[in-house]
Scaffold this active site. Structure first.
Site, PDB file in Angstrom:
ATOM      1  N   TYR A  31     116.904  71.990  70.497  1.00 52.84           N
ATOM      2  CA  TYR A  31     116.714  72.277  69.069  1.00 52.84           C
ATOM      3  C   TYR A  31     115.399  73.010  68.859  1.00 52.84           C
ATOM      4  O   TYR A  31     114.405  72.769  69.561  1.00 52.84           O
ATOM      5  CB  TYR A  31     116.708  70.999  68.230  1.00 52.84           C
ATOM      6  CG  TYR A  31     116.566  71.304  66.766  1.00 52.84           C
ATOM      7  CD1 TYR A  31     117.625  71.855  66.060  1.00 52.84           C
ATOM      8  CD2 TYR A  31     115.368  71.113  66.098  1.00 52.84           C
ATOM      9  CE1 TYR A  31     117.494  72.193  64.714  1.00 52.84           C
ATOM     10  CE2 TYR A  31     115.231  71.447  64.750  1.00 52.84           C
ATOM     11  CZ  TYR A  31     116.303  71.985  64.085  1.00 52.84           C
ATOM     12  OH  TYR A  31     116.178  72.331  62.766  1.00 52.84           O
ATOM     13  N   TYR A  68     114.588  64.558  59.555  1.00 52.27           N
ATOM     14  CA  TYR A  68     113.848  64.561  60.821  1.00 52.27           C
ATOM     15  C   TYR A  68     113.806  65.987  61.381  1.00 52.27           C
ATOM     16  O   TYR A  68     114.570  66.861  60.961  1.00 52.27           O
ATOM     17  CB  TYR A  68     114.520  63.595  61.804  1.00 52.27           C
ATOM     18  CG  TYR A  68     113.823  63.461  63.130  1.00 52.27           C
ATOM     19  CD1 TYR A  68     112.545  62.922  63.220  1.00 52.27           C
ATOM     20  CD2 TYR A  68     114.453  63.867  64.309  1.00 52.27           C
ATOM     21  CE1 TYR A  68     111.907  62.795  64.437  1.00 52.27           C
ATOM     22  CE2 TYR A  68     113.824  63.745  65.531  1.00 52.27           C
ATOM     23  CZ  TYR A  68     112.555  63.221  65.591  1.00 52.27           C
ATOM     24  OH  TYR A  68     111.926  63.098  66.806  1.00 52.27           O
ATOM     25  N   ASN A  91     114.902  67.624  63.854  1.00 47.86           N
ATOM     26  CA  ASN A  91     116.060  68.350  64.395  1.00 47.86           C
ATOM     27  C   ASN A  91     117.260  68.374  63.461  1.00 47.86           C
ATOM     28  O   ASN A  91     118.344  68.806  63.859  1.00 47.86           O
ATOM     29  CB  ASN A  91     116.476  67.751  65.744  1.00 47.86           C
ATOM     30  CG  ASN A  91     117.037  66.336  65.617  1.00 47.86           C
ATOM     31  OD1 ASN A  91     116.965  65.728  64.562  1.00 47.86           O
ATOM     32  ND2 ASN A  91     117.589  65.830  66.704  1.00 47.86           N
ATOM     33  N   LYS A  92     117.072  67.946  62.216  1.00 41.92           N
ATOM     34  CA  LYS A  92     118.195  67.930  61.282  1.00 41.92           C
ATOM     35  C   LYS A  92     118.410  69.299  60.646  1.00 41.92           C
ATOM     36  O   LYS A  92     117.637  70.228  60.851  1.00 41.92           O
ATOM     37  CB  LYS A  92     117.968  66.857  60.208  1.00 41.92           C
ATOM     38  CG  LYS A  92     117.936  65.431  60.755  1.00 41.92           C
ATOM     39  CD  LYS A  92     119.210  65.087  61.487  1.00 41.92           C
ATOM     40  CE  LYS A  92     119.323  63.607  61.862  1.00 41.92           C
ATOM     41  NZ  LYS A  92     118.380  63.159  62.866  1.00 41.92           N
ATOM     42  N   THR A  93     119.472  69.405  59.833  1.00 41.60           N
ATOM     43  CA  THR A  93     119.842  70.700  59.251  1.00 41.60           C
ATOM     44  C   THR A  93     118.782  71.244  58.303  1.00 41.60           C
ATOM     45  O   THR A  93     118.637  72.458  58.153  1.00 41.60           O
ATOM     46  CB  THR A  93     121.183  70.597  58.521  1.00 41.60           C
ATOM     47  OG1 THR A  93     121.113  69.507  57.586  1.00 41.60           O
ATOM     48  CG2 THR A  93     122.318  70.342  59.499  1.00 41.60           C
TER      49      THR A  93
END
Length: 409
Positions: A9, A201, A203-205
């Site tokens: 990511y 967080y 690595n979220k969208t």
């Protein structure tokens, strides 16, 4: 020799986020204040919700949701075994018991038929110290990878058994579902649960670095969550000092927590949210590239794609068809890593972790679908800032590994 290195990511941060953070730092107001309020307002509009409370994590949102709903010792909650630690551990924070439920083999979302079996067998599934007065009071669906579960079925199940619903929507922004193509879309958080809990967080969208949001249509639940998010104080610092004076007085009305979001984090989130649809379209484009490229690769099973779902594509999980391969999942991952591709596994099911096995006696056979499927799972890289050469490299390497290690059928 590795021709391309693809991280699992990489966050997409624009100059707008950076400038907003700098403006926040220069403003003299760093903690919960006007930018948090703006993020809450903008997020509510985006998911068509009535009340939103910004917090420092999705875990905080989940914890305050179950606390606000009155979860306590002697009670139990149906929790999918196929989830991250937070979903079940917030139940343990309340000294209550998480009853672990198996998953659907295709979507990895909670299996309501197994939930019903577990509900009626709950007294047999708990440690002796929990059996006295045990009552199942709630269910916590997780939308794995951003593919929404059937909300209508979840609500019908909860109504049938008089359960509240706290939705772990950590993966599910922006996601939506509908029963059929003739119906309108219902966004995750748009009345899909008593409380829906989102993650921001890294690595979220969309991200605020660390952060989360509790969403509800119940004003009293929202008030309780907001109160508990900052030590149970009757007034936060912004309400006490924003007028320019020193209105220092407050009252402690409940034993709360330190779960508030800062304006620094919200400064990132405001502009991430404004670009959410643009970044979602980029993720969706990458997902469709993968789906098309791997459609003819017999050694892997692809994630579900449904005309009645708007998939957030937080994850792109594949399942290896191990019966067609000469190597196992861990070896496959090692080969991906050696060729410059970062990846992950979502997840080792909770019933296979030492804490739940040693403390509560959960066994592999208690959730047989999850036990079997997790050994096949790999989450491939997918993020909005993914470059063409990175997408091509993932497609090339996965396809090559499948050809190299395929069994002769």
């Amino acid at each position: 020799m590795v021709s391309c290195n693809v991280p699992f990511y990489r966050p997409e941060i624009s100059d707008l986020e950076i400038q907003e953070v700098v403006s926040t730092l220069k403003s003299g107001w760093l903690t919960t204040g006007p930018r948090v309020q703006q993020l809450e307002k903008d997020f509510a509009k985006m998911v068509r919700a009535t009340h939103t409370v910004a917090l420092n994590s999705c875990t905080a949102a989940l914890h305050l949701a179950v606390e606000a709903l009155g979860l306590k010792r002697g009670q139990a909650v149906l929790v999918p075994t196929m989830t991250f630690a937070a979903t079940a551990e917030v139940v343990r924070y309340q000294d209550a018991f998480p009853i672990l439920v198996d998953c659907d083999s295709a979507t990895l979302n909670i299996d309501l038929e197994d939930a019903e079996r577990k509900l009626f067998a709950s007294s047999e599934l708990v440690d002796k110290r929990f059996t006295e007065g045990l009552k199942v009071v709630g269910i916590m669906p997780v939308h794995v990878g951003g593919f929404m579960a059937d909300v209508q079925s979840s609500k019908a199940f909860a109504a049938k058994h008089s359960l509240w619903i706290v939705e772990d929507a950590a993966h599910a922004f922006p996601s939506a579902w509908r029963r059929s193509e003739t119906e309108v879309w219902q966004h995750c958080g748009e009345g899909t649960a008593d409380v829906s809990c989102f993650s921001f967080y890294a690595n979220k969208t969309i991200t605020t670095g660390e952060g989360g949001m509790a969403v509800t249509d119940d004003e009293k639940l929202a008030e309780r969550i907001r109160l508990l998010s900052l030590h149970g104080l009757s007034r936060n610092a912004w309400s006490r000092y924003s007028t320019g004076g020193c209105s220092w007085d407050y009252k402690i009305t409940a034993p709360g927590y330190k779960y508030n979001m800062t304006d620094i984090a919200a400064a990132i989130g405001i502009h991430q949210l404004a670009r959410a649809e643009e970044m979602h379209q980029l993720r969706e484009k990458i997902a469709y590239r993968f789906l098309e490229a791997f459609a003819s690769v017999d050694e892997i099973e692809l994630p579900p794609c449904d005309v009645n779902r708007i998939h957030s594509w937080h994850l792109f999980p594949i399942k290896l068809r191990l019966e067609r391969l000469k190597i196992d999942r861990n070896t496959f991952i090692n080969h991906l890593n050696s060729r410059g591709i970062g990846c992950s596994v979502h997840w080792r099911p909770l019933h296979l972790h030492p804490y739940y096995q040693e403390s509560f006696g959960w066994k592999p056979e208690d959730c047989p679908v999850a036990t079997k499927v997790w050994e096949r799972l790999i989450s491939l890289p997918i993020f909005s800032d993914m470059r063409e050469e990175e997408i091509d490299h993932v497609i090339s390497v996965v396809s090559e590994l499948c050809r190299e290690h395929a069994k002769i059928m």
